[in-house]
Design an enzyme around this catalytic site. Sequence first.
Site, PDB file in Angstrom:
ATOM      1  N   HIS A  17       8.275   2.562  -3.653  1.00  0.00           N
ATOM      2  CA  HIS A  17       8.744   1.498  -2.764  1.00  0.00           C
ATOM      3  C   HIS A  17       9.093   0.244  -3.567  1.00  0.00           C
ATOM      4  CE1 HIS A  17       7.477   3.176   1.278  1.00  0.00           C
ATOM      5  NE2 HIS A  17       6.971   4.035   0.428  1.00  0.00           N
ATOM      6  N   ASP A 117       9.440  -4.355   3.201  1.00  0.00           N
ATOM      7  CA  ASP A 117       9.330  -2.902   3.218  1.00  0.00           C
ATOM      8  C   ASP A 117       9.112  -2.437   4.657  1.00  0.00           C
ATOM      9  OD1 ASP A 117       8.589  -0.420   1.260  1.00  0.00           O
ATOM     10  OD2 ASP A 117       7.372  -0.336   3.073  1.00  0.00           O
TER      11      ASP A 117
END
Length: 487
Positions: A17, A117
């Site tokens: 990520h 995110d």
Amino acid sequence: MATTPTVVLLPVWGVGHLMSMLEAGKRLLAHSGRALSLTVLVIQPPTEQHASDLAAHVRREEASGLDVRFIHLPPVAPPTDFQGPEDFVSRFVQMHAAYVKAAIAALTSPVTSLVVDFFCTTIVDVARELAIPAYIYFTSNVAMLALFLRLPALHDEVPVEFEEMEGHVDVPGLPPVPPTCLPDPVMDKTSPNYTWFVYHGRRFPEFDGIIVNTVAELEQSVLAAIAVGKCTRGGDRGPPPPVVYPIGPVIPFIDATPEQQQQEPHECVRWLDAQPPGSVVFLCFGSGGCFEAQQAHEIAHGLERSGHRFLWVLRGPPAPGQRVPSDANFDELLPEGFLERTKDRGLVWPTRAPQKEILAHAAVGGFVTHCGWNSTLEALWHGVPMAPWPLYAEQHLNAFLLVAYLGVAVAMTFDRKRKNFVEAAELERAVKAMMGGESEEGRKARDKAAEMKAACRNAVEGGSSRAALQRLSEELQRGAVVVDVQK
């Protein structure tokens, strides 16, 4: 006083990520012609290994000379009563909301937006309180995004567990999805992980846009379904769907730097240099992929019987008290005599390997992969066909996408109830089909992989992804505001 408008990034600490979001931010920085800067809010990772990896990434970025600065948020005691990774990450991020607000409010630069995110949807409330635009950076594909958007309605439409339902799961834009191909977190509706997935899917439409690490040409029908509201609750009669910016493939360090080019080639790469073009099947299962001895034996037998050359990155189970795989102990994991019998056509590597360099090598003709999206994009970028072996997270949906939608992979049968166990005979069949010249299934996968390679490169080098990045850059530059610290 700094005056360059800044994009604030809030990544989570997992390497898949974090690195993808940072790379996307740097592309935005370069594309804006220095009209934007980046401010990265760093959540202190909950484990020493993650903290060490993160610190190394931050040092590298700080030394790059780019207009990127890192603000480390105060440490927060992580939850201890979590019931899975999605539950843990979502709650841990939520606990940082006040610190995120304070950090943004203290900035002296005009703020164009907050990009978070997809596990950080609770932070949209902070953006609204500060009156700044909010975007999601989605590290997976549009198929997974469509499932997230569809999930709140699916929750009501399917009253039983998905694996107990009759028929297939309807995700607009995709072929009918078998329930067994859904991601791990949605397979148990009593789990907090599932509850969080529904929550995130419900909040996605509240954002000003969703930046996705994919290529429009790869997932056109799914993008179209999202754009007309087929995936969001209420369908085309509901609130407007979120704007999607497909800017991928975003692959960190896909091209070697001059410093890396001057380094001695990795041992795996030197071994590949001695192999014929397209002759090697590469097996690698990501930063979290590892096997017990029983499964490793099946892989070994399958590879040996396949007759093909192979490069196998083998990791063992985590050591006591650790969460990451350990370096492989060949004596414990491999059948007796296997290394000796296959030494002329195979290499088993016991620790981390340079996956991008390996996939770029002309000797590699196929990839047995866990279907992590970053690994998938690297394979597509280099035109390498795949045999999907999903292990966790959203990888089962990715495997379905590769076989049933993109057609770049040879299907492989696994037993999901036995930790995705694969028999030796099945691996042997899949490797032969993927690598063999007479297999129609393999030929189609190789041809489609070559098409996807061209599509990915065209998109980045002046096509759809570059256009999406341009639209996003212009949108962000229009939205710069000076945050009112009194809010």
